[in-house]
Design a protein around this motif. Structure first.
Motif, PDB file in Angstrom:
ATOM      1  N   PHE A   1      -6.015  -7.359  -0.671  1.00  0.00           N
ATOM      2  CA  PHE A   1      -6.165  -7.135   0.613  1.00  0.00           C
ATOM      3  C   PHE A   1      -7.089  -5.648   1.064  1.00  0.00           C
ATOM      4  CE2 PHE A   1      -1.987  -9.385   1.102  1.00  0.00           C
ATOM      5  CZ  PHE A   1      -2.348 -10.781   1.316  1.00  0.00           C
ATOM      6  N   ASN A   2      -6.733  -4.780   0.145  1.00  0.00           N
ATOM      7  CA  ASN A   2      -7.588  -3.671   0.498  1.00  0.00           C
ATOM      8  C   ASN A   2      -9.116  -4.027   0.106  1.00  0.00           C
ATOM      9  OD1 ASN A   2      -5.737  -1.655   1.071  1.00  0.00           O
ATOM     10  ND2 ASN A   2      -5.123  -1.377  -0.988  1.00  0.00           N
ATOM     11  N   LEU A   3      -9.393  -4.729  -0.740  1.00  0.00           N
ATOM     12  CA  LEU A   3     -10.829  -4.843  -1.069  1.00  0.00           C
ATOM     13  C   LEU A   3     -11.534  -5.670   0.105  1.00  0.00           C
ATOM     14  CD1 LEU A   3     -10.670  -5.801  -4.803  1.00  0.00           C
ATOM     15  CD2 LEU A   3     -11.279  -3.670  -4.008  1.00  0.00           C
ATOM     16  N   ALA A   4     -10.570  -6.936   0.580  1.00  0.00           N
ATOM     17  CA  ALA A   4     -11.255  -7.484   1.804  1.00  0.00           C
ATOM     18  C   ALA A   4     -11.279  -6.511   3.061  1.00  0.00           C
ATOM     19  CB  ALA A   4     -10.136  -8.458   1.932  1.00  0.00           C
ATOM     20  N   TRP A   5     -10.295  -5.732   3.080  1.00  0.00           N
ATOM     21  CA  TRP A   5     -10.617  -4.617   4.277  1.00  0.00           C
ATOM     22  C   TRP A   5     -11.847  -3.791   4.196  1.00  0.00           C
ATOM     23  CZ3 TRP A   5      -9.985   0.771   3.869  1.00  0.00           C
ATOM     24  CH2 TRP A   5      -9.842   1.393   5.179  1.00  0.00           C
ATOM     25  N   LEU A   6     -12.060  -3.379   3.037  1.00  0.00           N
ATOM     26  CA  LEU A   6     -13.103  -2.470   2.628  1.00  0.00           C
ATOM     27  C   LEU A   6     -14.559  -3.199   2.762  1.00  0.00           C
ATOM     28  CD1 LEU A   6     -14.221   0.165   1.099  1.00  0.00           C
ATOM     29  CD2 LEU A   6     -14.189  -1.022  -1.055  1.00  0.00           C
ATOM     30  N   LEU A   7     -14.460  -4.564   2.673  1.00  0.00           N
ATOM     31  CA  LEU A   7     -15.511  -5.317   2.685  1.00  0.00           C
ATOM     32  C   LEU A   7     -15.728  -5.558   4.236  1.00  0.00           C
ATOM     33  CD1 LEU A   7     -15.005  -7.956  -0.050  1.00  0.00           C
ATOM     34  CD2 LEU A   7     -17.278  -6.681   0.306  1.00  0.00           C
ATOM     35  N   ASN A   8     -14.935  -5.512   5.093  1.00  0.00           N
ATOM     36  CA  ASN A   8     -14.868  -5.979   6.311  1.00  0.00           C
ATOM     37  C   ASN A   8     -13.888  -5.356   7.386  1.00  0.00           C
ATOM     38  OD1 ASN A   8     -15.492  -7.138   9.243  1.00  0.00           O
ATOM     39  ND2 ASN A   8     -15.068  -9.388   8.791  1.00  0.00           N
ATOM     40  N   PRO A   9     -13.895  -4.103   7.730  1.00  0.00           N
ATOM     41  CA  PRO A   9     -12.824  -3.529   8.626  1.00  0.00           C
ATOM     42  C   PRO A   9     -12.465  -4.246   9.888  1.00  0.00           C
ATOM     43  CG  PRO A   9     -14.316  -2.034   7.755  1.00  0.00           C
ATOM     44  CD  PRO A   9     -14.989  -3.263   7.481  1.00  0.00           C
ATOM     45  N   ASP A  10     -13.342  -5.384  10.137  1.00  0.00           N
ATOM     46  CA  ASP A  10     -13.100  -6.059  11.522  1.00  0.00           C
ATOM     47  C   ASP A  10     -12.462  -7.443  10.989  1.00  0.00           C
ATOM     48  OD1 ASP A  10     -13.981  -4.377  13.191  1.00  0.00           O
ATOM     49  OD2 ASP A  10     -15.923  -4.895  12.685  1.00  0.00           O
ATOM     50  N   ASN A  11     -11.841  -7.644   9.981  1.00  0.00           N
ATOM     51  CA  ASN A  11     -11.340  -8.804   9.378  1.00  0.00           C
ATOM     52  C   ASN A  11      -9.808  -8.500   9.800  1.00  0.00           C
ATOM     53  OD1 ASN A  11      -9.800 -10.876   8.295  1.00  0.00           O
ATOM     54  ND2 ASN A  11     -11.068 -10.808   6.211  1.00  0.00           N
ATOM     55  N   TYR A  12      -9.310  -9.314  10.903  1.00  0.00           N
ATOM     56  CA  TYR A  12      -8.190  -9.091  11.485  1.00  0.00           C
ATOM     57  C   TYR A  12      -6.850  -9.548  10.343  1.00  0.00           C
ATOM     58  CZ  TYR A  12      -7.058 -13.841  12.767  1.00  0.00           C
ATOM     59  OH  TYR A  12      -7.081 -15.458  12.554  1.00  0.00           O
ATOM     60  N   ASN A  13      -7.132 -10.519   9.655  1.00  0.00           N
ATOM     61  CA  ASN A  13      -6.333 -10.934   8.792  1.00  0.00           C
ATOM     62  C   ASN A  13      -5.905  -9.949   7.804  1.00  0.00           C
ATOM     63  OD1 ASN A  13      -5.608 -13.741   9.406  1.00  0.00           O
ATOM     64  ND2 ASN A  13      -7.874 -14.281   8.978  1.00  0.00           N
ATOM     65  N   THR A  14      -6.520  -8.739   7.335  1.00  0.00           N
ATOM     66  CA  THR A  14      -6.402  -7.778   6.709  1.00  0.00           C
ATOM     67  C   THR A  14      -5.117  -7.068   7.250  1.00  0.00           C
ATOM     68  OG1 THR A  14      -7.904  -6.174   7.314  1.00  0.00           O
ATOM     69  CG2 THR A  14      -8.502  -7.605   5.408  1.00  0.00           C
ATOM     70  N   TYR A  15      -5.274  -6.613   8.498  1.00  0.00           N
ATOM     71  CA  TYR A  15      -4.086  -5.831   9.188  1.00  0.00           C
ATOM     72  C   TYR A  15      -2.950  -6.848   9.109  1.00  0.00           C
ATOM     73  CZ  TYR A  15      -8.244  -3.082  10.424  1.00  0.00           C
ATOM     74  OH  TYR A  15      -9.333  -2.250  10.198  1.00  0.00           O
ATOM     75  N   TRP A  16      -2.955  -8.097   9.459  1.00  0.00           N
ATOM     76  CA  TRP A  16      -1.856  -8.991   9.602  1.00  0.00           C
ATOM     77  C   TRP A  16      -1.166  -8.861   8.274  1.00  0.00           C
ATOM     78  CZ3 TRP A  16      -2.583 -14.426  11.682  1.00  0.00           C
ATOM     79  CH2 TRP A  16      -1.376 -15.088  12.063  1.00  0.00           C
ATOM     80  N   ALA A  17      -2.087  -9.040   7.186  1.00  0.00           N
ATOM     81  CA  ALA A  17      -1.378  -9.225   5.654  1.00  0.00           C
ATOM     82  C   ALA A  17      -0.794  -7.947   5.555  1.00  0.00           C
ATOM     83  CB  ALA A  17      -2.250  -9.533   4.872  1.00  0.00           C
ATOM     84  N   PHE A  18      -1.222  -6.677   5.933  1.00  0.00           N
ATOM     85  CA  PHE A  18      -0.625  -5.384   5.699  1.00  0.00           C
ATOM     86  C   PHE A  18       0.758  -5.208   6.381  1.00  0.00           C
ATOM     87  CE2 PHE A  18      -5.328  -3.481   5.246  1.00  0.00           C
ATOM     88  CZ  PHE A  18      -5.325  -3.611   3.783  1.00  0.00           C
ATOM     89  N   GLY A  19       0.663  -5.783   7.741  1.00  0.00           N
ATOM     90  CA  GLY A  19       1.960  -5.941   8.499  1.00  0.00           C
ATOM     91  C   GLY A  19       2.866  -6.516   7.717  1.00  0.00           C
ATOM     92  N   LEU A  20       2.653  -7.442   7.293  1.00  0.00           N
ATOM     93  CA  LEU A  20       3.879  -8.579   6.820  1.00  0.00           C
ATOM     94  C   LEU A  20       4.329  -7.909   5.436  1.00  0.00           C
ATOM     95  CD1 LEU A  20       2.055 -12.160   6.818  1.00  0.00           C
ATOM     96  CD2 LEU A  20       3.937 -11.254   8.383  1.00  0.00           C
ATOM     97  N   VAL A  21       3.195  -7.204   4.583  1.00  0.00           N
ATOM     98  CA  VAL A  21       3.957  -6.460   3.416  1.00  0.00           C
ATOM     99  C   VAL A  21       4.676  -5.205   3.960  1.00  0.00           C
ATOM    100  CG1 VAL A  21       3.089  -5.002   1.538  1.00  0.00           C
ATOM    101  CG2 VAL A  21       1.619  -7.307   2.044  1.00  0.00           C
ATOM    102  N   GLU A  22       4.376  -4.527   4.965  1.00  0.00           N
ATOM    103  CA  GLU A  22       5.090  -3.108   5.296  1.00  0.00           C
ATOM    104  C   GLU A  22       6.350  -3.727   5.549  1.00  0.00           C
ATOM    105  OE1 GLU A  22       4.541  -0.558   4.142  1.00  0.00           O
ATOM    106  OE2 GLU A  22       2.506   0.371   4.994  1.00  0.00           O
ATOM    107  N   ASN A  23       6.444  -4.950   6.454  1.00  0.00           N
ATOM    108  CA  ASN A  23       7.422  -5.504   6.923  1.00  0.00           C
ATOM    109  C   ASN A  23       8.662  -5.698   5.864  1.00  0.00           C
ATOM    110  OD1 ASN A  23       8.998  -5.421   9.312  1.00  0.00           O
ATOM    111  ND2 ASN A  23       9.099  -7.833   9.417  1.00  0.00           N
ATOM    112  N   SER A  24       7.988  -6.467   4.607  1.00  0.00           N
ATOM    113  CA  SER A  24       8.812  -7.019   3.670  1.00  0.00           C
ATOM    114  C   SER A  24       9.457  -5.706   2.908  1.00  0.00           C
ATOM    115  CB  SER A  24       8.000  -7.754   2.910  1.00  0.00           C
ATOM    116  OG  SER A  24       7.011  -7.258   2.164  1.00  0.00           O
ATOM    117  N   ARG A  25       8.542  -4.486   3.054  1.00  0.00           N
ATOM    118  CA  ARG A  25       9.025  -3.433   2.142  1.00  0.00           C
ATOM    119  C   ARG A  25      10.105  -2.376   2.821  1.00  0.00           C
ATOM    120  NH1 ARG A  25       2.960  -1.564  -0.095  1.00  0.00           N
ATOM    121  NH2 ARG A  25       3.079  -2.630  -1.988  1.00  0.00           N
TER     122      ARG A  25
END
Length: 239
Positions: free
Chosen positions: A89-113
């Motif tokens: 997901f970090n690589l995806a974000w690095l490639l495109n900071p406007d990819n909203y799915n990266t923030y969505w994925a980060f949110g799900l991971v943080e919530n699971s943690r």
């Protein structure tokens, strides 16, 4: 197209091998959303540039490359390999900071943690791009619900309700929003409403059913429909 796919696979394999060889500890920026949001060293910046250049040669656009790594990240997440997924997901974000799915994925991971505050922050970023996405709104509601369970502040329960209501307004058949609303009503001691939303969500998608929550709800009020019963009651009925 075959050449592009093979090149992409090579980049992906290289990234995977580098990640495995370094055996990142849980606190390493590579396994934290947005690389831990910390300043990178010159060496790290050069490594990023090399990665981006390789992707530019292998994909038609960085958007396409970002989506490629997002897909790989979801695959790892579904397999339970969370740290490896976050790196993708970090690589995806690095490639495109406007990819909203990266923030969505980060949110799900943080919530699971268990990091609900961080999850809310990431999901807010995703909602800037997709303000009416029903599933995204329901995940935000779930994050606020988790935050309430952590601090017991009613304002977080109210926020959860707000986002879950918005989620159902966007899609009245969102089973996961209904499941989370069931828990909201439970914590507001409105058990009949909790059962209603639990059944509605279950009828739409059995995967939305939280069995741990179901057990808690049954101890407060028997299932009005009689579908779910506590084991002792079921045994007595059988006899």
């Amino acid at each position: 197209m075959k050449r592009i796919f093979l090149a992409a696979a090579t980049i992906f394999l290289s990234a995977s091998m580098a990640f495995a060889q370094e055996q990142q500890p849980a606190s390493h920026p590579k396994v934290l959303p947005m690389f831990g949001q910390v300043a990178k060293t010159d060496a790290q910046q050069k490594a990023d540039e090399k990665f981006l250049t390789s992707c530019d040669k292998s994909f038609e656009s960085r958007t396409e490359a970002s989506n490629f790594f997002m897909d790989r990240g979801w695959e790892y997440l579904n397999e339970g390999q969370v740290d490896t997924a976050v790196y993708r997901f970090n690589l995806a974000w690095l490639l495109n900071p406007d990819n909203y799915n990266t923030y969505w994925a980060f949110g799900l991971v943080e919530n699971s943690r268990g990091n609900s505050k961080e999850a809310i922050g990431m999901l807010e970023r995703a909602l800037e791009y997709q303000p009416n996405n029903s599933l995204l709104l329901s995940d935000m509601g779930s994050a606020y619900l988790q935050q309430y369970l952590s601090d017991k502040k009613k304002k977080n329960l109210k926020q959860a309700t707000t986002f879950l209501d918005r989620s159902l307004k966007a899609d009245q058949n969102n089973a996961f929003a209904m499941s989370s609303l069931s828990q909201v009503y439970f914590h507001n001691k409105k058990y009949a409403e909790a059962w209603d939303y639990l059944h509605r969500g279950r009828d739409l998608n059995i995967m939305s059913l939280d069995y741990n929550f179901l057990s808690d709800l049954m101890t407060r009020m028997p299932d009005p429909k009689g579908i779910f019963r506590i084991e002792t009651e079921a045994a007595e009925a059988a006899n």
